[in-house]
Enzyme design. Structure first.
Site, PDB file in Angstrom:
ATOM      1  N   SER A  15       5.455  -4.553  -0.971  1.00  0.00           N
ATOM      2  CA  SER A  15       5.053  -5.335  -2.140  1.00  0.00           C
ATOM      3  C   SER A  15       6.301  -5.810  -2.876  1.00  0.00           C
ATOM      4  CB  SER A  15       4.194  -4.492  -3.084  1.00  0.00           C
ATOM      5  OG  SER A  15       4.083  -5.172  -4.321  1.00  0.00           O
ATOM      6  N   HIS A  40       3.792  -8.310   1.109  1.00  0.00           N
ATOM      7  CA  HIS A  40       2.634  -8.262   0.205  1.00  0.00           C
ATOM      8  C   HIS A  40       3.058  -8.955  -1.092  1.00  0.00           C
ATOM      9  CE1 HIS A  40      -1.068  -6.385  -1.390  1.00  0.00           C
ATOM     10  NE2 HIS A  40      -0.378  -6.186  -2.498  1.00  0.00           N
ATOM     11  N   ASP A  42       1.980 -10.056  -4.719  1.00  0.00           N
ATOM     12  CA  ASP A  42       1.014  -9.734  -5.773  1.00  0.00           C
ATOM     13  C   ASP A  42       0.943 -10.838  -6.818  1.00  0.00           C
ATOM     14  OD1 ASP A  42      -0.010  -7.053  -5.196  1.00  0.00           O
ATOM     15  OD2 ASP A  42       2.055  -6.380  -5.471  1.00  0.00           O
ATOM     16  N   MET A  44      -0.747 -12.128 -10.233  1.00  0.00           N
ATOM     17  CA  MET A  44      -1.479 -11.634 -11.417  1.00  0.00           C
ATOM     18  C   MET A  44      -1.600 -12.744 -12.447  1.00  0.00           C
ATOM     19  SD  MET A  44       0.344  -7.961 -11.969  1.00  0.00           S
ATOM     20  CE  MET A  44       0.676  -6.858 -10.605  1.00  0.00           C
ATOM     21  N   HIS A  73      -2.116 -11.069  -2.558  1.00  0.00           N
ATOM     22  CA  HIS A  73      -3.104 -10.195  -3.191  1.00  0.00           C
ATOM     23  C   HIS A  73      -3.415 -10.812  -4.548  1.00  0.00           C
ATOM     24  CE1 HIS A  73      -3.937  -5.937  -5.069  1.00  0.00           C
ATOM     25  NE2 HIS A  73      -5.012  -6.706  -5.056  1.00  0.00           N
ATOM     26  N   MET A  75      -4.824 -10.886  -7.788  1.00  0.00           N
ATOM     27  CA  MET A  75      -5.383 -10.163  -8.935  1.00  0.00           C
ATOM     28  C   MET A  75      -5.631 -11.194 -10.026  1.00  0.00           C
ATOM     29  SD  MET A  75      -2.962  -6.819  -8.570  1.00  0.00           S
ATOM     30  CE  MET A  75      -1.712  -7.764  -7.728  1.00  0.00           C
ATOM     31  N   MET A 144      -7.752  -0.204  -3.349  1.00  0.00           N
ATOM     32  CA  MET A 144      -6.759   0.051  -4.405  1.00  0.00           C
ATOM     33  C   MET A 144      -6.738   1.541  -4.726  1.00  0.00           C
ATOM     34  SD  MET A 144      -5.302  -2.830  -5.219  1.00  0.00           S
ATOM     35  CE  MET A 144      -4.293  -2.105  -6.533  1.00  0.00           C
ATOM     36  N   ASP A 182      -3.320   0.220  -1.119  1.00  0.00           N
ATOM     37  CA  ASP A 182      -2.332  -0.363  -2.034  1.00  0.00           C
ATOM     38  C   ASP A 182      -2.303   0.397  -3.350  1.00  0.00           C
ATOM     39  OD1 ASP A 182      -0.546  -2.105  -3.237  1.00  0.00           O
ATOM     40  OD2 ASP A 182      -2.022  -3.697  -3.585  1.00  0.00           O
TER      41      ASP A 182
HETATM   42  C1  DX5 Z   1      -0.641  -3.170  -8.155  1.00  0.00           C
HETATM   43  C2  DX5 Z   1      -0.203  -4.022  -6.971  1.00  0.00           C
HETATM   44  C3  DX5 Z   1       0.471  -3.221  -5.921  1.00  0.00           C
HETATM   45  C4  DX5 Z   1       1.784  -2.649  -6.394  1.00  0.00           C
HETATM   46  C5  DX5 Z   1       2.179  -1.490  -5.556  1.00  0.00           C
HETATM   47  O1  DX5 Z   1      -1.335  -3.934  -9.052  1.00  0.00           O
HETATM   48  O2  DX5 Z   1      -1.329  -4.641  -6.379  1.00  0.00           O
HETATM   49  O3  DX5 Z   1       0.655  -3.990  -4.737  1.00  0.00           O
HETATM   50  O4  DX5 Z   1       2.805  -3.619  -6.362  1.00  0.00           O
HETATM   51  O5  DX5 Z   1       3.295  -0.898  -6.112  1.00  0.00           O
HETATM   52  P1  DX5 Z   1       3.608   0.652  -5.936  1.00  0.00           P
HETATM   53  O6  DX5 Z   1       3.730   0.889  -4.458  1.00  0.00           O
HETATM   54  O7  DX5 Z   1       4.863   0.843  -6.693  1.00  0.00           O
HETATM   55  O8  DX5 Z   1       2.431   1.410  -6.508  1.00  0.00           O
HETATM   56 ZN    ZN Z   2      -1.044  -5.443  -4.363  1.00  0.00          ZN
END
Ligand code: DX5
Ligand code: ZN
Length: 230
Positions: A15, A40, A42, A44, A73, A75, A144, A182
């Protein structure tokens, strides 16, 4: 795991939320050099989750830097609005939250029509049963193991039962679909995920914050899960 119940190889995704963004090209090269299996990404929106991260223009910059598959991903509330943007800049997987889509089946169809593989993520409070009617249509389930929104949180052990129950639904797994985990995946939690049947472990701070660097972070995770496929 008992011998004779050999599970498929478990792959590792990084990630990049946890990467040093002032050195992103160098960080991605280290992922390649370290034998990482996937990136990955992310996304948001400050709505579905409290934070804002980055979007398709950032992927457009980094896509030429690696041949590794990229999973976005999302979010994001109603992520279907961004399917075409991410397909255009080269996302391989587009993973949406079941909780964020009013018409999940339609969103999955639009992802596939755009030429990407479709993933569906489940928050910790969401039961696997929300996928009962569409499991054969999706390429990846992402469980998750933290509440989405930021990296570096503690792994929620209670989610292992959800991973195991999804893993046991063999007709779905037999299609080659992924079961991804994740959140809080580190050397001390990775083996339990693999033993529960995960096929893809996603780690952010476990890789990028490793004291000896990214390549060592990936190697440490591989070592941690090595006994799962014995
Ligand atoms: C959380 C993300 C994850 C996060 C994982 O909202 O979707 O992908 O980056 O990070 P770690 O491995 O540090 O929990
Ligand atoms: Zn993620």
């Amino acid at each position: 795991m008992t011998s004779g119940n050999k599970k498929p190889e478990v792959r590792i995704a990084a990630s990049i939320l946890a990467a040093d963004f002032s050195q992103l090209g160098r960080e991605i090269k280290a992922l390649d050099d370290g034998g990482c299996d996937e990136i990955h990404f992310d996304v948001m929106d400050g709505n579905f989750v409290p934070n804002i991260s980055f979007g398709a223009p950032v992927l457009e910059w980094i896509r030429p830097l690696t041949k590794l598959p990229v999973d976005v991903h999302m979010m994001v509330h109603e992520p279907g609005r961004f399917v075409d943007d991410f397909a255009r800049v080269g996302a391989d997987y587009f993973t949406v939250h079941a909780e964020a889509c009013a018409h999940l089946h339609a969103t999955v169809q639009s992802i596939k029509q755009a030429g990407m593989k479709a993933g569906v993520a489940l928050n910790p409070a969401t039961p696997a049963s929300v996928l009962d009617e569409i499991l054969p249509d999706i390429d990846r389930v992402l469980v998750m193991t933290v509440n989405p929104g930021r990296g570096g949180q503690q792994f929620i052990t209670g989610q292992l039962a959800k991973i195991a129950s999804l893993s046991e639904r063999l007709p779905w797994r037999a299609t080659g679909a992924d079961l991804a985990v994740d959140g809080g995946v580190k050397v001390d939690t990775a083996l339990a995920c693999a033993e529960a049947g995960a096929s893809l472990l996603i780690s952010g701070t476990g890789i990028f914050n490793h004291p000896d660097g990214v390549i060592s972070g990936i190697a440490a995770l591989r070592d941690a899960i090595a006994s799962a496929s014995d």
